[in-house]
Design a protein around this motif. Structure first.
Motif, short mmCIF file in Angstrom:
data_model
loop_
_atom_site.label_atom_id
_atom_site.label_comp_id
_atom_site.label_asym_id
_atom_site.label_seq_id
_atom_site.Cartn_x
_atom_site.Cartn_y
_atom_site.Cartn_z
N UNK A 110 2.56 6.17 -3.08
CA UNK A 110 4.77 6.69 -3.78
C UNK A 110 4.56 6.44 -5.49
N UNK A 111 4.36 5.45 -5.85
CA UNK A 111 4.50 5.57 -7.44
C UNK A 111 3.37 5.78 -7.77
N UNK A 112 2.37 6.16 -7.51
CA UNK A 112 1.21 7.61 -7.54
C UNK A 112 1.81 8.69 -7.83
N UNK A 113 1.64 8.97 -6.21
CA UNK A 113 2.43 10.74 -6.26
C UNK A 113 3.35 11.18 -7.18
N UNK A 114 4.29 10.17 -7.47
CA UNK A 114 5.18 10.39 -8.13
C UNK A 114 5.60 10.15 -9.51
N UNK A 115 5.01 9.21 -10.00
CA UNK A 115 4.95 9.07 -11.56
C UNK A 115 6.12 7.68 -11.91
N UNK A 116 6.35 7.38 -11.00
CA UNK A 116 7.33 6.29 -11.04
C UNK A 116 7.25 4.67 -10.96
N UNK B 123 1.15 -1.14 0.35
CA UNK B 123 -0.32 -0.56 0.24
C UNK B 123 0.82 1.01 -0.03
N UNK B 124 1.87 1.08 0.76
CA UNK B 124 2.79 2.46 0.65
C UNK B 124 3.77 2.12 -0.68
N UNK B 125 4.28 1.82 -1.21
CA UNK B 125 4.92 1.84 -2.41
C UNK B 125 3.63 2.13 -3.25
N UNK B 126 2.31 1.47 -3.14
CA UNK B 126 1.44 2.41 -4.59
C UNK B 126 1.07 3.70 -4.24
N UNK C 7 5.88 1.26 -11.25
CA UNK C 7 6.59 0.12 -10.49
C UNK C 7 7.00 -0.71 -10.19
N UNK C 8 7.49 -0.38 -11.61
CA UNK C 8 8.70 -1.60 -11.50
C UNK C 8 10.20 -0.97 -11.42
#
Length: 215
Positions: free
Chosen positions: A111-117, A106-109, A119-120
């Motif tokens: 962070x990914x959405x907030x930055x556009x980085x 959940x945390x990584x999700x 998931x891989x």
């Protein structure tokens, strides 16, 4: 010559760099112990040592906790700017969180959405100094000191404001936020850093002794 044209590898921390995790901790501490501290009171890395129960931080492993975390907008925008320039930067999010901990997904999700980085492009690694990149972005001064990256950008947080930036040749990340929107600056910065790295490798210069200083 390949190293002179490749994108720079950026290793960007998540907790208290991209996501305001410490605010979650402050809020939980105040709620659980009937205290009234603020984020500005957290002036050292181990502020909560001896002040909380052994199981206090377990709330961070609950998936619902991450519904309440707030992205740090200025840093997220900086990362988004770098992600949008793939010819110059390849960004990875890095966390020292144990990959077996619940709540990590959940945390990584978030962070990914907030930055556009993508998931891989997320790395879980307990020892960040094992990772080799070109730019490290972090709030924890030990990670800044130990990194193998040539460039080190420190996030301004209450617990690191006594860090000797100039003596350590570390860049405050606030100095870079606007500059990365300038294509001429980005081209010059990336080219200079690549050339310096090639020269340093050829001269066997120890990491951190000489470096590129952003204009």
């Amino acid at each position: 010559m390949e190293n002179l044209t490749r994108p720079l590898v950026v290793l960007c921390d998540i907790d208290n760099t991209v996501l305001n995790t410490e605010q979650l901790i402050v809020d939980e501490y105040n709620r659980r112990y009937n205290k009234f501290i603020t984020l500005e009171d957290i002036t050292c890395w181990n502020y909560f040592s001896g002040k909380v129960d052994d199981d206090f931080f377990e709330f961070l492993t609950k998936p619902r906790t991450w519904n309440d975390v707030q992205p740090i907008e200025s840093i997220c925008k900086l990362v988004q700017t770098m992600v949008a320039q793939p010819d110059y930067f390849t960004v990875y999010l890095v966390t020292a969180t144990n990959p077996l901990k619940t709540g990590l997904r959940e945390k990584l999700t978030v962070a990914s959405k907030a930055t556009g980085v993508d998931k891989h492009h997320i790395i879980t690694c307990n020892d960040k100094h094992l990772l080799m990149g070109d730019i490290m972005i972090d709030d924890y001064t030990k990670n800044i000191d130990d990194t193998l990256c040539f460039e080190k950008w420190l996030i301004d947080r209450p617990w690191n404001r006594n860090y000797p930036l100039a003596d350590k040749k570390v860049t405050p990340v606030n100095n870079m936020i606007e500059k990365l929107n300038n294509k001429e600056f980005v081209e010059s910065f990336c080219a200079n850093l690549r050339v310096f790295q090639e020269m340093s490798q050829g001269l066997n210069v120890v990491n951190g002794v000489r470096r590129v200083t952003p204009a």
